[in-house]
Write an enzyme that holds these catalytic residues in place. Structure first.
Site, PDB file in Angstrom:
ATOM      1  N   LYS A   1      34.048 -11.402 -28.005  1.00 28.41           N
ATOM      2  CA  LYS A   1      35.293 -11.778 -27.326  1.00 28.41           C
ATOM      3  C   LYS A   1      35.604 -10.771 -26.213  1.00 28.41           C
ATOM      4  CE  LYS A   1      39.626 -13.354 -26.804  1.00 28.41           C
ATOM      5  NZ  LYS A   1      39.782 -14.458 -25.868  1.00 28.41           N
TER       6      LYS A   1
ATOM      7  N   LEU B   1      43.570 -13.178 -23.922  1.00 34.29           N
ATOM      8  CA  LEU B   1      42.734 -11.968 -24.095  1.00 34.29           C
ATOM      9  C   LEU B   1      43.297 -10.923 -25.056  1.00 34.29           C
ATOM     10  CD1 LEU B   1      42.712 -12.640 -20.698  1.00 34.29           C
ATOM     11  CD2 LEU B   1      40.852 -11.029 -20.910  1.00 34.29           C
TER      12      LEU B   1
ATOM     13  N   ASN C   1      31.244  -8.953 -23.506  1.00 32.59           N
ATOM     14  CA  ASN C   1      31.994  -9.632 -22.446  1.00 32.59           C
ATOM     15  C   ASN C   1      33.181  -8.755 -22.052  1.00 32.59           C
ATOM     16  OD1 ASN C   1      34.255 -11.362 -21.435  1.00 32.59           O
ATOM     17  ND2 ASN C   1      32.760 -13.007 -21.665  1.00 32.59           N
TER      18      ASN C   1
ATOM     19  N   CYS D   1      38.724 -16.085 -16.736  1.00 32.46           N
ATOM     20  CA  CYS D   1      39.696 -16.441 -17.778  1.00 32.46           C
ATOM     21  C   CYS D   1      40.865 -17.176 -17.139  1.00 32.46           C
ATOM     22  CB  CYS D   1      40.206 -15.215 -18.518  1.00 32.46           C
ATOM     23  SG  CYS D   1      41.530 -15.664 -19.677  1.00 32.46           S
TER      24      CYS D   1
ATOM     25  N   ILE E   1      30.294 -23.336 -18.045  1.00 36.03           N
ATOM     26  CA  ILE E   1      31.553 -23.038 -17.397  1.00 36.03           C
ATOM     27  C   ILE E   1      32.543 -22.410 -18.386  1.00 36.03           C
ATOM     28  CG2 ILE E   1      31.384 -24.854 -15.658  1.00 36.03           C
ATOM     29  CD1 ILE E   1      33.082 -26.691 -17.368  1.00 36.03           C
TER      30      ILE E   1
ATOM     31  N   GLY F   1      35.346 -27.959 -25.258  1.00 32.37           N
ATOM     32  CA  GLY F   1      34.920 -28.997 -26.198  1.00 32.37           C
ATOM     33  C   GLY F   1      34.199 -30.145 -25.510  1.00 32.37           C
TER      34      GLY F   1
ATOM     35  N   GLY G   1      31.057 -27.839 -24.635  1.00 31.97           N
ATOM     36  CA  GLY G   1      31.024 -29.007 -25.510  1.00 31.97           C
ATOM     37  C   GLY G   1      29.755 -29.219 -26.293  1.00 31.97           C
TER      38      GLY G   1
END
Ligand code: RRO
Length: 324
Positions: free
Chosen positions: A65, A93, A119, A150, A211, A237, A264
């Site tokens: 994360k 975040l 990340n 973000c 993406i 998704g 997705g």
């Protein structure tokens, strides 16, 4: 066992007997992976949270994360909102900061994943370089993913992810600060994603991932309440897969840089479709919330699917799409 030759178009198996086990290894620039399945940042915590569900080394890479320089509390609730075929989020975040990660998490995490991708997100282009410098050379860190996309920070994903000149400067600062492989994570909320990818490549990013989530919102007309505390958030998704597919294809044909697809993925066909369209590897995100062990399941199915289609390697599927 006969070698597989000839056509590599998606969908159809070439004639001849297929191999018993396909080679799943892929290269994302300098980063070699045992298989193309990676966790998408933000959907597998800092990695260790997934250990009750599977051995982290089963994934090609674990992506943690997003980490920031200082701790962050995140956005007001509600932060998640389900839509018919996607998930809206406005997490914002939350994290305990890079120092906590380096001092308290990494010592335990190092060596558990086949590849560990950290990340990071700065508040300025220079801060991205600073964060990269802190992680450079740390045991257990195999690559960096730059979150320039973000959607849930004040002011949206501007100004980092949308302006190719800013992306060039930001990636250049990171490049000066580290010898680690660098993956730049791109926003779909732009008019020309290939131009942003090109800027990242010119600044020596080793790969791009795409993406991040698409800006979206929902509202309950009866109560008048929006689904998210910040009203607007990021959609992920299955709903976004065709959009991500188009962008993966566009970037991979216009820019000579390895592409990691995100958007997705729920089945092994999704994985192979992205690879056929040009992706070298694929990240799995939202599906984790329904099936936490989705990665080892997909890895097992990928081997079987390729072997069944007479493909000796996952690599040969990459970019094999036939353009009409
Ligand atoms: O934390 C978030 O709200 C978040 C991040 Br960092 C991101 O990159 N993408 C997203 O949809 N949410």
């Amino acid at each position: 066992m006969s070698p597989v030759t000839g056509t590599t178009a998606c969908g159809s198996a070439p004639a001849g007997k297929g191999p018993e086990a396909a080679d799943l290894s892929v290269d994302v620039g300098p980063l070699s992976l045992t298989n193309p399945l990676m966790t998408a940042s933000g959907t597998a915590g800092l990695g260790l949270e997934m250990e009750p569900f599977y051995d982290l080394s089963a994934a090609g890479a674990i992506v943690v994360k997003t980490l920031t320089k200082r701790p962050r509390h995140g956005n007001p609730m509600p932060r998640l909102c389900e839509t018919p075929s996607g998930l809206l989020n406005s997490i914002g975040l939350p994290n305990k900061g890079i120092h906590h990660f380096i001092d308290e998490v990494l010592p335990d995490l190092a060596g558990r994943a086949a590849r560990l991708v950290v990340n990071i997100a700065g508040t300025t282009t220079r801060e991205f370089g600073e964060l990269a410098g802190m992680l450079d050379g740390l045991p257990g860190v195999d690559a960096l993913e730059l979150n320039i996309s973000c959607p849930n920070v004040e002011g949206g994903d501007l100004p980092f992810g949308r302006d190719p000149d800013v992306v060039y400067r930001l990636v250049s600062d990171v490049r000066e600060a580290t010898a680690l492989p660098v993956i730049t994570k791109l926003s779909p909320n732009v008019s020309d994603i290939a131009a942003v990818a090109q800027a990242a490549k010119q600044a020596d990013s080793d790969a791009v991932s795409l993406i991040n989530t698409l800006l979206g919102m929902s509202v309950d007309w009866r109560t008048g309440r929006p689904g998210l505390g910040t009203v607007v958030g990021g959609l992920s998704g299955p709903a976004i897969k065709p959009i991500a597919m188009r962008m993966v294809w566009e970037v991979s044909r216009k820019v000579d840089i390895p592409v990691i697809a995100i958007g997705g993925v729920t089945t092994v066909d999704d994985v192979l479709e992205y690879m056929c369209a040009g992706a070298s590897a694929v990240q799995v995100g939202t599906t984790h919330y329904k099936t936490p062990d989705i990665i080892p399941r997909l890895v097992a199915e990928l081997g079987a699917q390729l072997a069944g289609a007479g493909r000796a390697t996952a690599r040969e599927v990459i970019g094999s799409m036939r353009t009409p």
